[in-house]
Design an enzyme around this catalytic site. Structure first.
Site, mmCIF file in Angstrom:
data_model
loop_
_atom_site.group_PDB
_atom_site.id
_atom_site.type_symbol
_atom_site.label_atom_id
_atom_site.label_comp_id
_atom_site.label_asym_id
_atom_site.label_seq_id
_atom_site.Cartn_x
_atom_site.Cartn_y
_atom_site.Cartn_z
ATOM 1 N N ARG A 46 -1.682 53.020 -20.384
ATOM 2 C CA ARG A 46 -2.511 52.577 -19.330
ATOM 3 C C ARG A 46 -1.716 52.797 -17.658
ATOM 4 O O ARG A 46 -2.558 52.843 -16.921
ATOM 5 C CB ARG A 46 -2.731 51.011 -19.295
ATOM 6 N N HIS A 96 -5.446 43.418 -14.539
ATOM 7 C CA HIS A 96 -6.112 43.317 -15.714
ATOM 8 C C HIS A 96 -5.343 42.195 -16.496
ATOM 9 O O HIS A 96 -5.696 41.405 -17.196
ATOM 10 C CB HIS A 96 -6.414 44.548 -16.319
ATOM 11 N N ARG A 103 1.849 46.358 -21.720
ATOM 12 C CA ARG A 103 1.002 45.964 -22.971
ATOM 13 C C ARG A 103 0.258 47.261 -23.719
ATOM 14 O O ARG A 103 -0.315 47.896 -22.969
ATOM 15 C CB ARG A 103 0.261 44.710 -22.785
#
Length: 542
Positions: free
Chosen positions: A290, A349, A384
């Protein structure tokens, strides 16, 4: 003590259970259910479930449930995404417990997708080597899980839910947390009560709403992190803020999320000319980690190329059925994703950092546990892995419940304290203005790309804002912002979700977790802000 106006009947105020959970998201509700039949009180700022990022999660929960998958493969993917900072034993334990936690959720009524033979349907997301994402209705996992847990909580007599209460300050006697001060939002700034307790479980969510562009609800503004830090709790990995690369860029706050599962199904990221550019940056293209995709999208937008998610070939006419949440958000904005690429932008996020906890969810303060996004377990490292967040939440919520039961086997009810707190002179309007200013500052200087100059500027402005902050909620948010900014300034390298353009490469010696107290952050920030201010004044007279 005169209690604030409330819809609860007078008998609701007779006592308070000795376990108080702050937060009505997945972690808080799951922990409460696991503690049953022990009496527990949940306090939540918004109506239960509404202010929780969990309910907005579209992907699902990662779990090695397929015969072709394994705990070792799940662990390897988690460690690879975490960029050298994942706590291996913690991540392994999380992956091992995943199937059991999925079974718990099924028992609570979560309708996970199944195939015609009744087996769980598994999908794949970025940086996963296998299909291991357990979903609901394509992109409705979070909402469906929350709906099932809320129903289970409401049917559990041992759980009391106080909605509309904001936790503002932890109370302690020496190193032991003994309670907290909460404010009834419906009673005004002066409607504060002291809840005495033997155990506080902090499950208050993340910090996304400290940024101008975020996928998180307004309640996710770092108040739990700031509150714990103000009480002296140790904070870990605060610099690591994950930006989702495909928020739907239509000017809404919070920004709708275009789930990563779309890219897992083949959707492409393109510029205004329709050209895919992610393969110029990473060999995995749109399925790169990401942080890499977020920077690619950020750079494309900053350069004027624009960034769009093209789902026409991968999903097409099946969009309404397969991804109803994203489809609805796009159509409301006047975009038909079946025929038109979706404009996207990186959005704050998920926070990998947070209140430092051990393998049982214990913080550095006795009597205080933490789970969910407000906690930093070490399972995520610097970045993550997709759909590990909901897994971590339920794994640690269950561990905390077991730990509390073991340490405090006999529950007791404690009477309401007669202590009251003075009225706050804070002006709600001025606090809103300061929060808006803070969000713009964090997005500009502590966002996807960071520099020493920008971080120093941010610290100076945070210090200025703190001088005018009186509302405890804003004080907590400013404390959280300061911790993130100081941590980002101290890490002079780029790793995972933390990118410094002035230190663009990882430094092997920096491949370790870092810890911080608010006292230490205050000292660092004060020195840096003063030096930056003097430098700016000298330049003005230069």
């Amino acid at each position: 003590m005169t209690l604030s106006p409330s819809p609860f009947p007078p008998t609701s105020w007779a006592g308070i259970d000795d376990v108080v959970i702050v937060g009505g998201g997945l972690a808080g509700l799951f922990c409460a259910l696991k503690l049953a039949p022990r009496p527990v009180t949940i306090i939540t700022a918004a109506p239960i479930g509404e202010g929780a990022s969990s309910g907005w999660a579209q992907g699902g929960i990662a779990a090695a449930m397929d015969e072709s998958d394994s705990v070792e493969d799940h662990l390897a993917d988690t460690i690879a995404a975490g960029a050298g900072l994942v706590d291996g034993p913690i991540a392994r334990g999380m992956a091992q417990e995943a199937p059991e936690r999925i079974r718990d959720l099924l028992a609570y009524g979560v309708p996970f997708d199944r195939d015609l033979e009744g087996r769980l349907t598994l999908s794949r997301e970025a940086a996963h080597s296998r299909r291991r994402i357990v979903r609901v209705g394509g992109d409705r996992a979070g909402a469906a899980i929350m709906q099932a847990l809320i129903e289970a909580v409401r049917q559990t007599p041992s759980i009391r839910v106080l909605e509309g209460f904001v936790a503002e300050t932890l109370k302690a006697e020496g190193p032991y947390v003994t309670g907290l001060i909460a404010r009834d939002r419906r009673g005004g700034l002066s409607a504060r009560i002291l809840l005495q307790t033997r155990a506080v479980v902090l499950a208050s969510g993340g910090i996304g709403h400290l940024y101008a562009v975020t996928t998180n609800p307004p309640e996710a503004r770092g108040e739990g992190l700031g509150m714990a830090a103000r009480a002296g709790a140790l904070v870990a990995d605060a610099e690591f803020v994950q930006f989702h690369p495909t928020a739907v860029d239509v000017g809404r706050d919070p920004a709708p999320l275009a789930t990563e599962a779309l890219r897992g199904e083949g959707a492409a990221i393109v510029d205004r000319k329709g050209e895919r550019f992610m393969f110029e940056i990473h060999e995995a293209g749109e399925l790169a980690p990401r942080d890499i995709v977020a920077r690619g999208v950020h750079e494309a937008k900053m350069s004027g190329r624009g960034a769009f998610l093209d789902c026409r070939q991968a999903v097409g006419e099946e969009f309404p059925e397969r991804f109803p949440t994203v489809f609805s958000a796009c159509m409301e904005a006047g975009i038909d994703p079946r025929t038109t690429p979706i404009p996207i932008a990186p959005a704050a996020h998920y926070h990998m950092g947070g209140v430092h906890v051990d393998g049982l969810g214990r913080t550095s303060l006795d009597g205080l546990w933490a789970c969910g996004e407000v906690a930093s377990t070490g399972a995520h490292g610097a970045n993550r892995l997709a759909s590990n967040s909901l897994l971590e939440a339920v794994v640690f919520a269950a561990r905390i419940a077991e730990d509390v039961q073991g340490l405090l086997p006999n529950h007791r009810v404690i009477g309401w304290s007669g202590e009251s707190t003075p009225e706050s002179p804070a002006d709600e309007l001025s606090e809103d203005v300061l929060l808006t200013r803070l969000r713009r500052l964090m997005a500009a200087e502590v966002g996807v790309v960071r520099t020493q100059t920008g971080l120093e500027k941010a610290l100076e402005e945070i210090a200025t804002m703190a001088e005018g902050a009186r509302h405890p909620s804003l004080v907590n948010s400013l404390a959280a912002a300061k911790l993130v900014t100081v941590a980002a300034l101290r890490r002079e390298e780029s790793r995972g979700a933390h990118f410094r353009s002035d230190f663009p490469h990882p430094v092997p010696a920096e491949a370790q977790r870092k810890f911080l107290t608010l006292g230490r952050a205050d000292a660092i920030a004060k020195g840096i802000a003063a030096a930056y201010h003097d430098k700016r004044i000298a330049g003005a007279h230069g």
